[in-house]
Design a protein around this motif. Sequence first.
Motif: not given
Length: 250
Positions: A104-113
Amino acid sequence: MRKIMYGLLVAVFAIALTACGGDEESKDKAQEADKQKAGDKTEQAEKMKEMKKKLEEQQVKEDKVVALVNDSKIKGTEYNRFLERYQMQFQQMGQDPTSKESAKKMKDQIIKSLIDYEIVIQEADKKGYEASSEEVDKQFGDFKSQFKDDKKYQEALKQYDLTEEELKKEIAESIKYTTYVEKEIQVEEVTDQQAKDYYAKIKDSQGDKAPKFEEVKDQIKTQLQNQQKQEKVAEKVKKLKKDADIKVKI
């Protein structure tokens, strides 16, 4: 227990038995060690295979739209490319990228980036910033020169799932992004006092091992300047997002 008793018997009966028995035991040990190594390698290979499968399951279809930014589509190809880099980073930090929390952390960070980057690129386009072919060719040449030969270069492209054309496009957008930030985001010059204050923190943590202030002053100023720039960019992106139509699709 068997090994201890064997050692005692060798000591009591004869030196000749030491050589004979020692060889036999060495063979046993070697065979056991070989079996252990083979078992470890098999187990490790299975774990790596299982991990690879889990990592691949986190990917999305390449043509899937993962987000919309003012009708500009961000697709799975870009998402997966970032995902692989994040997965590697998490593993290097000793974290399991396949855990529910990490995923979840990766997905959120990737989408935000991806969204933040796209927001800035769109603003750069509005302002008329472009990357010249000379700039792209230079950076492309610098990138390619890092590799010993063309085979290594092609392997790197394959690793990051990039064609040469896509790489040049990424370089062009990176130049556009950097130029926009340099021209449009202004920060105040870092003073000697600010640098000294930052150095004091280094001194507190490193003590006598810390380098002299004059040796690292320029480096500290550059670091603080970059931090200010990043904060200003984040503020700008936050403002641009308010007027943007953003839809996350995963």
